[in-house]
Motif scaffolding. Structure first.
Motif, PDB file in Angstrom:
ATOM      1  N   THR A   1       0.846  -1.185   0.000  1.00 27.56           N
ATOM      2  CA  THR A   1       0.000   0.000   0.000  1.00 27.56           C
ATOM      3  C   THR A   1       0.879   1.232   0.000  1.00 27.56           C
ATOM      4  O   THR A   1       2.098   1.147   0.035  1.00 27.56           O
ATOM      5  N   VAL A   2       0.220   2.365   0.009  1.00 28.85           N
ATOM      6  CA  VAL A   2       0.949   3.621   0.086  1.00 28.85           C
ATOM      7  C   VAL A   2       1.540   3.769   1.474  1.00 28.85           C
ATOM      8  O   VAL A   2       0.862   3.557   2.471  1.00 28.85           O
ATOM      9  N   VAL A   3       2.791   4.113   1.586  1.00 27.22           N
ATOM     10  CA  VAL A   3       3.421   4.350   2.875  1.00 27.22           C
ATOM     11  C   VAL A   3       3.317   5.830   3.190  1.00 27.22           C
ATOM     12  O   VAL A   3       3.697   6.672   2.393  1.00 27.22           O
ATOM     13  N   VAL A   4       2.769   6.150   4.339  1.00 36.43           N
ATOM     14  CA  VAL A   4       2.578   7.533   4.718  1.00 36.43           C
ATOM     15  C   VAL A   4       3.910   8.157   5.100  1.00 36.43           C
ATOM     16  O   VAL A   4       4.610   7.633   5.972  1.00 36.43           O
ATOM     17  N   ALA A   5       4.241   9.253   4.478  1.00 34.92           N
ATOM     18  CA  ALA A   5       5.497   9.918   4.785  1.00 34.92           C
ATOM     19  C   ALA A   5       5.313  11.011   5.821  1.00 34.92           C
ATOM     20  O   ALA A   5       6.204  11.306   6.605  1.00 34.92           O
TER      21      ALA A   5
ATOM     22  N   LEU B   1      -1.409  13.017  10.484  1.00 42.55           N
ATOM     23  CA  LEU B   1      -2.521  12.721   9.594  1.00 42.55           C
ATOM     24  C   LEU B   1      -3.809  12.882  10.370  1.00 42.55           C
ATOM     25  O   LEU B   1      -4.340  11.940  10.926  1.00 42.55           O
ATOM     26  N   PRO B   2      -4.354  14.109  10.463  1.00 40.62           N
ATOM     27  CA  PRO B   2      -5.560  14.322  11.242  1.00 40.62           C
ATOM     28  C   PRO B   2      -6.757  13.627  10.616  1.00 40.62           C
ATOM     29  O   PRO B   2      -6.886  13.573   9.394  1.00 40.62           O
ATOM     30  N   MET B   3      -7.619  13.084  11.476  1.00 38.25           N
ATOM     31  CA  MET B   3      -8.786  12.376  10.972  1.00 38.25           C
ATOM     32  C   MET B   3      -9.790  13.311  10.324  1.00 38.25           C
ATOM     33  O   MET B   3     -10.751  12.875   9.714  1.00 38.25           O
ATOM     34  N   SER B   4      -9.598  14.621  10.441  1.00 37.81           N
ATOM     35  CA  SER B   4     -10.519  15.532   9.793  1.00 37.81           C
ATOM     36  C   SER B   4     -10.265  15.629   8.302  1.00 37.81           C
ATOM     37  O   SER B   4     -11.036  16.217   7.570  1.00 37.81           O
ATOM     38  N   GLY B   5      -9.193  15.038   7.827  1.00 42.55           N
ATOM     39  CA  GLY B   5      -8.884  15.083   6.414  1.00 42.55           C
ATOM     40  C   GLY B   5      -9.929  14.367   5.594  1.00 42.55           C
ATOM     41  O   GLY B   5     -10.492  13.360   5.986  1.00 42.55           O
ATOM     42  N   ALA B   6     -10.219  14.873   4.388  1.00 45.34           N
ATOM     43  CA  ALA B   6     -11.278  14.321   3.558  1.00 45.34           C
ATOM     44  C   ALA B   6     -10.993  12.874   3.186  1.00 45.34           C
ATOM     45  O   ALA B   6     -11.891  12.057   3.076  1.00 45.34           O
ATOM     46  N   HIS B   7      -9.727  12.534   3.009  1.00 47.57           N
ATOM     47  CA  HIS B   7      -9.386  11.165   2.606  1.00 47.57           C
ATOM     48  C   HIS B   7      -9.778  10.171   3.686  1.00 47.57           C
ATOM     49  O   HIS B   7     -10.239   9.073   3.393  1.00 47.57           O
TER      50      HIS B   7
ATOM     51  N   ASP C   1     -15.148   3.795   0.382  1.00 51.58           N
ATOM     52  CA  ASP C   1     -13.826   3.258   0.065  1.00 51.58           C
ATOM     53  C   ASP C   1     -12.787   4.293   0.458  1.00 51.58           C
ATOM     54  O   ASP C   1     -12.443   5.176  -0.326  1.00 51.58           O
ATOM     55  N   PRO C   2     -12.275   4.200   1.703  1.00 49.83           N
ATOM     56  CA  PRO C   2     -11.337   5.222   2.168  1.00 49.83           C
ATOM     57  C   PRO C   2      -9.940   5.061   1.594  1.00 49.83           C
ATOM     58  O   PRO C   2      -9.065   5.863   1.858  1.00 49.83           O
ATOM     59  N   GLY C   3      -9.722   3.995   0.806  1.00 50.95           N
ATOM     60  CA  GLY C   3      -8.346   3.679   0.470  1.00 50.95           C
ATOM     61  C   GLY C   3      -7.677   3.107   1.706  1.00 50.95           C
ATOM     62  O   GLY C   3      -8.295   2.944   2.755  1.00 50.95           O
ATOM     63  N   THR C   4      -6.431   2.779   1.602  1.00 50.50           N
ATOM     64  CA  THR C   4      -5.733   2.226   2.756  1.00 50.50           C
ATOM     65  C   THR C   4      -4.302   2.720   2.760  1.00 50.50           C
ATOM     66  O   THR C   4      -3.665   2.797   1.713  1.00 50.50           O
ATOM     67  N   SER C   5      -3.825   3.119   3.914  1.00 44.41           N
ATOM     68  CA  SER C   5      -2.462   3.619   4.061  1.00 44.41           C
ATOM     69  C   SER C   5      -1.840   3.016   5.307  1.00 44.41           C
ATOM     70  O   SER C   5      -2.554   2.670   6.254  1.00 44.41           O
ATOM     71  N   VAL C   6      -0.539   2.890   5.296  1.00 42.86           N
ATOM     72  CA  VAL C   6       0.187   2.415   6.466  1.00 42.86           C
ATOM     73  C   VAL C   6       1.433   3.262   6.646  1.00 42.86           C
ATOM     74  O   VAL C   6       1.887   3.935   5.722  1.00 42.86           O
ATOM     75  N   VAL C   7       1.968   3.239   7.847  1.00 41.31           N
ATOM     76  CA  VAL C   7       3.276   3.840   8.121  1.00 41.31           C
ATOM     77  C   VAL C   7       4.282   2.697   8.219  1.00 41.31           C
ATOM     78  O   VAL C   7       4.069   1.739   8.962  1.00 41.31           O
TER      79      VAL C   7
ATOM     80  N   GLN D   1      -6.740   4.232   8.097  1.00 42.05           N
ATOM     81  CA  GLN D   1      -5.801   5.342   7.979  1.00 42.05           C
ATOM     82  C   GLN D   1      -4.929   5.411   9.227  1.00 42.05           C
ATOM     83  O   GLN D   1      -5.441   5.287  10.350  1.00 42.05           O
ATOM     84  N   PRO D   2      -3.618   5.614   9.072  1.00 42.73           N
ATOM     85  CA  PRO D   2      -2.751   5.709  10.261  1.00 42.73           C
ATOM     86  C   PRO D   2      -3.107   6.918  11.119  1.00 42.73           C
ATOM     87  O   PRO D   2      -3.325   8.020  10.601  1.00 42.73           O
ATOM     88  N   VAL D   3      -3.180   6.703  12.418  1.00 40.16           N
ATOM     89  CA  VAL D   3      -3.392   7.796  13.369  1.00 40.16           C
ATOM     90  C   VAL D   3      -2.489   7.554  14.576  1.00 40.16           C
ATOM     91  O   VAL D   3      -2.095   6.423  14.865  1.00 40.16           O
TER      92      VAL D   3
END
Length: 419
Positions: free
Chosen positions: A11-15, A19-25, A42-48, A391-393
């Motif tokens: 998946t996409v690695v968060v750089a 990453l605030p949860m208020s973000g539209a993604h 479908d929020p997509g999926t991201s990891v750190v 989403q990473p938080v």
């Protein structure tokens, strides 16, 4: 025995380090104001990516069941009784004459599914989450199968959570066919009663008396009924909220019926009725009244189970993943208990969208989920990271992250700041 197989994060690695949860993604969309009946989307999926030298060795989550029909016919019966009263008095609007047929068509779809059971959308939600989870951690789950380790699933006693677990399993196995079928058990701690207090109920009543909520209710009712009839109705807010509940449930049945009830609930009114709905949920299962804990303390056994499962794995247990399928009445208090993003602020005055960031469409959305993953290095040191709706938080501000990466935390630190 520990695996030293490399972990592939497909998946996409968060750089970014924030990453605030208020973000539209992360939030998907709230443009129609469905409150906690918002489909997962479908929020997509991201990891750190973990710090160098750390490999994934344990995954666990807790999630709400997928989209469903209404849990019973009560809302529909009440709405239909009001409609029949208007018909007897010749007080239906032109638009309102269609409500009966639409409601009955909606009921036919619900009865085919069974009241309270997953809709087609709900089945797809958890199958898709399973597929994305398996894709994200594909190397790990492949190794789990090769080592003969176990996957565990927990559900509440309610059938829709068992359905969700089944479709989640199908999603996992569609990507990693060799992943072991989860051994499933019923966990009664995944049914949490509401925890409102006298102060919370008083605050909810205050929200329902707001002029904005009353005006929104009137807007909805006037779309169905003539003014003279609406003027004589008792508890117009409650009657409008019944129509709103049909409106907010309909998106979750979009693949089972074309009925939406959107003709009766314009977005401008939905916003205020969603706020009233969220207020009630906030005080029953969310952060609640400032200085009180009853609205969310019922989630403590779930948190205890998270730590217990993690400890068992660290001690050499063969269960490599635990997936819990529950209800919004679990995910919402669990988020409040651990002070997840947008669930950390209690209310010192009556809840409103302007004064509090908590939203049912984030904390209580259909198929919403919180996931912890644990990583271990060659020295046996363990770090944990969290994802919220994939989403990473970061954990709440009272938790001190590892110096290696601000998204990763030592187990002892989490037990201290969350316990």
């Amino acid at each position: 025995m520990r695996s030293r197989r490399p972990l592939t994060l497909a998946t996409v690695v968060v750089a970014a380090l924030s990453l605030p949860m208020s973000g539209a993604h992360a939030d998907i969309s709230n443009d129609r104001f469905y409150a906690n009946q918002t489909p997962y989307g479908d929020p997509g999926t991201s990891v750190v990516a973990p710090p160098a030298g750390y490999e994934l060795f344990f995954v666990q989550n807790v999630g709400r069941h997928g989209a469903r029909s209404l849990t019973g016919p009560g809302t529909e019966k009440r709405a239909l009784a009001v409609w029949k009263g208007a018909r007897r008095k010749n007080a239906l609007t032109t638009r309102g004459t269609k409500f009966d047929d639409q409601l009955r068509a909606f009921q036919r779809a619900e009865k085919k599914l069974g009241y309270g059971n997953l809709s087609t959308v709900g089945k797809d939600e958890w199958r898709s989450i399973g597929r994305r989870t398996a894709s994200t951690y594909q190397g790990f789950f492949t190794a789990v199968g090769l080592r003969g380790e176990k996957i565990a699933a927990q559900t509440s006693p309610v059938y829709r959570t068992k359905q969700s677990a089944n479709y989640f399993r199908r999603g996992l196995q569609s990507v990693v066919p060799s992943i072991p079928s989860p051994s499933r058990k019923v966990n009664k701690d995944l049914l949490i009663p509401e925890g409102s207090t006298k102060a919370g109920r008083a605050a909810t009543a205050k929200v329902l008396r707001r002029s904005s909520v009353k005006a929104a209710a009137r807007t909805v009712l006037l779309r169905l009924y003539k003014k003279s009839y609406v003027n004589r109705l008792s508890n117009p807010v409650g009657k409008a909220l019944d129509v709103y509940q049909l409106y907010s449930t309909a998106p979750g049945l979009a693949k089972d019926t074309r009925v939406t009830f959107a003709d009766y609930v314009p977005v401008s009114a939905a916003k205020h009725l969603a706020e009233a709905t969220d207020a009630r949920t906030f005080y029953r299962f969310g952060p609640g009244v400032k200085g009180q804990t009853s609205s969310y303390r019922g989630a403590r056994p779930v948190l205890k189970d998270f730590f217990g499962a993690l400890d068992a794995r660290i001690a050499g247990g063969s269960t490599a993943a635990v997936f819990r399928l529950a209800h919004g009445e679990v995910t919402m208090p669990f988020a409040a208990l651990i002070k997840a993003p947008r669930s950390q602020k209690q209310a010192s005055r009556a809840f409103s969208y302007g004064s509090n960031p908590w939203r049912g469409f984030v904390a209580g959305r259909l198929a919403g989920n919180l996931e912890w993953t644990a990583f271990r290095n060659a020295s046996g040191e363990v770090l944990v990271t969290m994802r919220y709706n994939e989403q990473p938080v970061q954990f709440n501000a009272s938790c001190t992250p590892s110096a290696l990466n601000p998204y990763f935390y030592r187990v002892s630190q989490l037990k201290s700041c969350l316990g």
